[in-house]
Design an enzyme around this catalytic site. Structure first.
Site, mmCIF file in Angstrom:
data_model
loop_
_atom_site.group_PDB
_atom_site.id
_atom_site.type_symbol
_atom_site.label_atom_id
_atom_site.label_comp_id
_atom_site.label_asym_id
_atom_site.label_seq_id
_atom_site.Cartn_x
_atom_site.Cartn_y
_atom_site.Cartn_z
ATOM 1 N N THR A 35 0.826 -1.334 0.241
ATOM 2 C CA THR A 35 0.079 -0.177 -0.012
ATOM 3 C C THR A 35 0.936 1.297 -0.101
ATOM 4 O O THR A 35 0.460 2.224 -0.436
ATOM 5 C CB THR A 35 -0.914 -0.022 1.329
ATOM 6 O OG1 THR A 35 -1.843 -1.023 1.291
ATOM 7 C CG2 THR A 35 -1.973 1.267 1.403
ATOM 8 N N SER A 43 1.328 -7.357 -0.682
ATOM 9 C CA SER A 43 2.073 -8.394 0.117
ATOM 10 C C SER A 43 1.145 -9.760 0.417
ATOM 11 O O SER A 43 1.614 -10.613 1.067
ATOM 12 C CB SER A 43 2.593 -8.009 1.332
ATOM 13 O OG SER A 43 1.815 -7.716 2.302
ATOM 14 N N THR A 101 1.735 -4.056 4.402
ATOM 15 C CA THR A 101 1.540 -4.558 5.831
ATOM 16 C C THR A 101 0.915 -5.997 6.020
ATOM 17 O O THR A 101 0.991 -6.665 7.164
ATOM 18 C CB THR A 101 0.380 -3.448 6.490
ATOM 19 O OG1 THR A 101 -0.887 -3.959 5.882
ATOM 20 C CG2 THR A 101 1.004 -2.147 6.465
ATOM 21 N N ASP A 102 0.148 -6.487 5.123
ATOM 22 C CA ASP A 102 -0.488 -7.843 5.425
ATOM 23 C C ASP A 102 0.541 -8.786 5.843
ATOM 24 O O ASP A 102 0.144 -9.709 6.651
ATOM 25 C CB ASP A 102 -1.348 -8.322 4.128
ATOM 26 C CG ASP A 102 -2.434 -7.364 3.977
ATOM 27 O OD1 ASP A 102 -2.785 -6.413 4.991
ATOM 28 O OD2 ASP A 102 -3.076 -7.430 2.965
HETATM 29 N N1 ASP Z 1 -2.667 -5.617 1.008
HETATM 30 C C1 ASP Z 1 -1.772 -4.571 1.268
HETATM 31 C C2 ASP Z 1 -0.352 -5.306 1.170
HETATM 32 O O1 ASP Z 1 -0.127 -6.242 2.059
HETATM 33 C C3 ASP Z 1 -1.960 -3.891 2.543
HETATM 34 C C4 ASP Z 1 -0.784 -2.954 3.146
HETATM 35 O O2 ASP Z 1 0.127 -2.696 2.506
HETATM 36 O O3 ASP Z 1 -1.159 -2.200 3.767
HETATM 37 O O4 ASP Z 1 0.294 -5.348 0.248
#
Ligand code: ASP
Length: 312
Positions: free
Chosen positions: A16, A62, A95-96
């Site tokens: 993200t 991710s 973040t995931d």
């Molecule tokens: N779905 C995104 C990822 O993990 C969420 C994020 O980065 O906050 O790439």
């Protein structure tokens, strides 16, 4: 060991933090992994005066992180860490699955220089994007002499790879260290350490992951819950599985039918680890119980088991 160089390498993998939305007010309907790591740092005046180098290792959400990308990232990371002019590395990530990548890299490389992973909850186009500040903070941590190991810099806090977990699906302050064990904070570019990181086990080494990613062992997670039975384990056994982590309840407890299926899998040669679905705390080993994952979360226990099986 004091780091000698002053070059910081920023490796981009997507997420993200590199995401964009058509509407700046939209914090959820965006597409992750759209901007290059070069574009991310170009918009950060706070980095002027730092010696920086960037490399795009991957460009993915991710949730789709996979073994082949891990292998590529670990190899790149090891190459940059070996350069004497490099003092630290920053990795931008989603973040995931950030905590999984952090733990994987820590166990594999146990770096003697700082490797700081950061991310964002809101896309780069958001009215209030958290990515730029998180990236600035990560660079500030990566520039610290005397720091070693894989760390996470997020929302002003510094976490270790071992303790960090994503604990919120939406809030900007989405990560926490188990039992309040965060290592420090970053305030206006100043790093303030609050705790000492316990010494980490020796690096397993890159040779551990040399076989093609498609041939890595298959390790799956099953969960205990009300009414859990052995059906999922039996289905996995029928398909072929090398390791199983059970996310048990409480102190790694498992409903009797699920436990029977896990014991049967164990007897058939499948490696089994018992962890807890609780947010923190260890699973105490017991003489007659299935092997404990200690205080590793289920996803980190899976990585531990994967790396153990890769030694065979
Ligand atoms: N779905 C995104 C990822 O993990 C969420 C994020 O980065 O906050 O790439």
């Amino acid at each position: 060991m004091q780091n000698k160089g002053d070059l910081i390498v920023i490796l981009g993998t997507g997420g993200t933090i590199a995401g964009t939305a058509a509407d700046p007010g939209d914090n959820v309907g965006y597409k992750a992994a759209q901007l290059s790591v070069e574009q991310l740092i170009a918009s950060l005046p706070g980095l002027a005066g730092r010696r920086l180098e960037t490399e795009q290792v991957a460009q993915i959400d991710s949730k789709d992180m996979d073994f082949a990308t891990w292998q590529q990232l670990a190899e790149k990371l090891a190459q940059h860490l070996a350069r004497p002019e490099v003092s630290g590395i920053v990795i931008t990530h989603g973040t995931d699955t950030l905590e999984e990548t952090a733990y994987f890299l820590q166990r594999l490389l146990n770096p003697v220089k700082p490797v700081v992973i950061t991310a964002a909850m809101r896309p780069a186009t958001s009215l209030q994007s958290d990515g730029p500040q998180n990236l600035l903070d990560a660079v500030a941590v990566a520039a610290q002499a005397h720091v070693a190991g894989v760390l996470v810099a997020f929302a002003g806090a510094i976490h270790s790879a071992e303790q960090v977990r994503k604990v919120h699906s939406y809030r900007l302050d989405a990560f926490a260290s188990a039992e309040g064990s965060r290592l420090g904070v970053v305030e206006e570019g100043i790093v303030r350490w609050l705790a000492r990181r316990p010494s980490a086990p020796a690096a397993l080494g890159l040779a551990r992951i040399s076989r093609p990613a498609a041939q890595w062992p298959r390790v799956q997670i099953v969960m205990n819950h009300v009414g859990a039975d052995g059906a999922v384990v039996e289905a996995l056994l029928a398909q072929g599985v090398d390791g199983l982590v059970v996310a048990g309840t409480g102190n790694g407890s498992v409903a009797s039918p699920l436990e029977a299926a896990l014991r049967q899998a164990h007897e058939q040669g499948v490696a089994v680890l018992r962890s807890t679905r609780c947010d923190a705390g260890p699973v105490s080993a017991a003489a007659d119980a299935l092997p404990s994952a200690g205080s590793l979360s289920p996803v980190k226990a899976r990585i531990e088991l994967l790396l153990t099986l890769l030694a065979d």
